[in-house]
Structures are given as C-alpha cells and as structure tokens.
Design a protein around this motif. Structure first.
Motif, PDB file in Angstrom:
ATOM      1  N   UNK A  29       0.819  -1.206   0.000  1.00  0.00           N
ATOM      2  CA  UNK A  29       0.000   0.000   0.000  1.00  0.00           C
ATOM      3  C   UNK A  29       0.851   1.253   0.000  1.00  0.00           C
ATOM      4  N   UNK A  30       0.221   2.346  -0.447  1.00  0.00           N
ATOM      5  CA  UNK A  30       0.869   3.660  -0.507  1.00  0.00           C
ATOM      6  C   UNK A  30      -0.128   4.703  -0.034  1.00  0.00           C
ATOM      7  N   UNK A  35      -4.243  12.448  -0.407  1.00  0.00           N
ATOM      8  CA  UNK A  35      -4.246  12.659  -1.851  1.00  0.00           C
ATOM      9  C   UNK A  35      -3.920  11.366  -2.587  1.00  0.00           C
ATOM     10  N   UNK A  36      -3.338  10.396  -1.880  1.00  0.00           N
ATOM     11  CA  UNK A  36      -3.075   9.066  -2.426  1.00  0.00           C
ATOM     12  C   UNK A  36      -3.385   8.042  -1.347  1.00  0.00           C
ATOM     13  N   UNK A  37      -4.204   7.061  -1.683  1.00  0.00           N
ATOM     14  CA  UNK A  37      -4.471   5.932  -0.785  1.00  0.00           C
ATOM     15  C   UNK A  37      -4.699   4.716  -1.676  1.00  0.00           C
ATOM     16  N   UNK A  38      -3.604   4.093  -2.100  1.00  0.00           N
ATOM     17  CA  UNK A  38      -3.636   3.003  -3.061  1.00  0.00           C
ATOM     18  C   UNK A  38      -3.234   1.703  -2.375  1.00  0.00           C
ATOM     19  N   UNK A  82      -0.630   0.829 -10.512  1.00  0.00           N
ATOM     20  CA  UNK A  82      -1.753   1.676 -10.111  1.00  0.00           C
ATOM     21  C   UNK A  82      -1.284   3.124  -9.934  1.00  0.00           C
ATOM     22  N   UNK A  83      -0.119   3.303  -9.325  1.00  0.00           N
ATOM     23  CA  UNK A  83       0.448   4.642  -9.166  1.00  0.00           C
ATOM     24  C   UNK A  83       0.652   5.324 -10.512  1.00  0.00           C
ATOM     25  N   UNK A  84       1.143   4.588 -11.495  1.00  0.00           N
ATOM     26  CA  UNK A  84       1.370   5.168 -12.818  1.00  0.00           C
ATOM     27  C   UNK A  84       0.064   5.676 -13.439  1.00  0.00           C
TER      28      UNK A  84
END
Length: 224
Positions: A164-165, A175-178, A194-196
């Motif tokens: 996870x990130x 702003x990001x919860x992946x 997913x980030x890309x």
C-alpha cells in the motif's frame, strides 16, 4: 512479515507511508498519516490504535521520538510492536520491540525511516533508504522506489502478498491511498502500476474538491 518506509518531503508539506507484507491488506492496518502532522507505520504484531495515538501527539507539537515514547508508555505490549514515525521537524523515530519477529532491522535518513521484520536480509532497510535518497520526483514515487529496492534486496523471508501507498499533503484527506490487498504474484509491481495510472490525476482530483468550477472533465463516456 512486513517492510515499510515512512517519509516526508524536504519542505515537510507532504507525508506518507509505503508498505508491503505477506499478510493481506497490510496498509489497512498499518499505514497512518495526517496532513500537516506526520506519518506512522505500526507493524510486526500490529496494534493499529498506535497510529492515531501518535498522530494526536504529533498534532499537539510533540517530536517523533517523544510521541512514540508516550504511546509506548501507555501500552503493556510495546515489546511486540515495530513502529516508525516521522514528524514535520526533527529526526524520525523507530521502535522495534524485543518480541519482533525473525530478522529485524531499520535504517534512518534525514526525512525517512525504513524498517522490517521477518526479513530475508538485514540490509533491506538500508537499501530502501538509499533508494529513497537517490530517487527524484513526488514523495509517492520516491517511496515506491524504496519499496522496490527493499524487495530487490530480498524483502520478507517469504512471499509478499499485499502492499500500500498512503500520502497526505495540504488537504484534509489523503491525496493518495492506493492498495493491493492480495496478490499471488508481485503486489509491489501491481501497486506501482496503479500509481502510474493515478499519479497524473492527483491534482485534478484535488481541484475537483476545492474548486470544481476550474476542474477538468473526467474524460469518461457521457462526460460533457
């Protein structure tokens, strides 16, 4: 069973956690961050309540080590926990209790701390810090580079299944919860994919929240 990085940007505007584990849905339990306050990873034999407790202390002005010490003093089970903390100012902090599992190691930089347990090699956190320092770009991208470096150095002793990130900045939500909550293959690679996809759209999502009149279209069928 986990390795992670907790970090801030050089200007202390952005904070985040990147984490991977053999356990399912590791980020749901272990990654904690609050805009303007800091970030925490609570791992090993996890007590998720330590994350909000430490963030509350950071929000009241405590530095990372003081907030960590205060939280550990209030629990009888600190020996089972591994906790990483970064605040807006000062050195990060790390605690690895005496009952932490397997090979336990940590490494610290000016703006980040890395640690793990049940590691394949004690140099995993050192490789992660080195990759974070050398990487450029957004904090999320740099933390993903650290996670990749940890995996390349051996990562966990067994296969990892989730990653996870989490990134916070100047708004009240992440702003990001992946997350990749379970993968039989490579959850770090899946998380990077997913980030890309997501990272080029971060500012658009923030703009839609704070100023929708200036927000771009969604670019999906049916959107005018």
């Amino acid at each position: 069973m986990t390795f992670s990085i907790v970090a801030r940007s050089a200007d202390a505007r952005t904070f985040g956690v990147a984490i991977a584990s053999s356990s399912p849905a590791v980020a749901a339990r272990c990654a904690h961050a609050r805009a303007g306050v800091g970030a925490v990873a609570t791992q090993n034999i996890t007590d998720p309540s330590l994350g909000p407790t430490i963030l509350e202390a950071l929000g009241r002005g405590a530095h990372a080590q003081a907030a960590l010490d205060r939280a550990l003093s209030a629990t009888p089970f600190g020996a089972y926990r591994q906790v990483l903390v970064v605040a807006p100012e000062g050195a990060p902090a790390i605690h690895s209790g005496g009952h932490a599992l397997g090979i336990v190691a940590s490494a610290m930089g000016a703006d980040a701390v890395c640690a793990g347990n049940l590691l394949a090699h004690p140099d995993v956190p050192t490789a992660m810090i080195g990759a974070f320092v050398e990487a450029s770009g957004a904090l999320g991208a740099r933390m993903l580079q650290a996670l990749r470096a940890g995996l390349a150095q051996g990562g966990e002793a067994g296969p990892i299944h989730s990653a996870g990130l989490l990134v916070v900045r100047d708004v009240s939500w992440p702003i990001v919860d992946l997350r990749v909550d379970w993968s039989e293959d490579d959850p770090v690679a899946a998380l990077a994919s997913i980030w890309d996809i997501y990272s080029p759209q971060i500012e658009d999502y923030v703009r839609r929240a704070v100023n929708p009149d200036a927000a771009p279209s969604f670019g999906v069928p049916g959107d005018l």
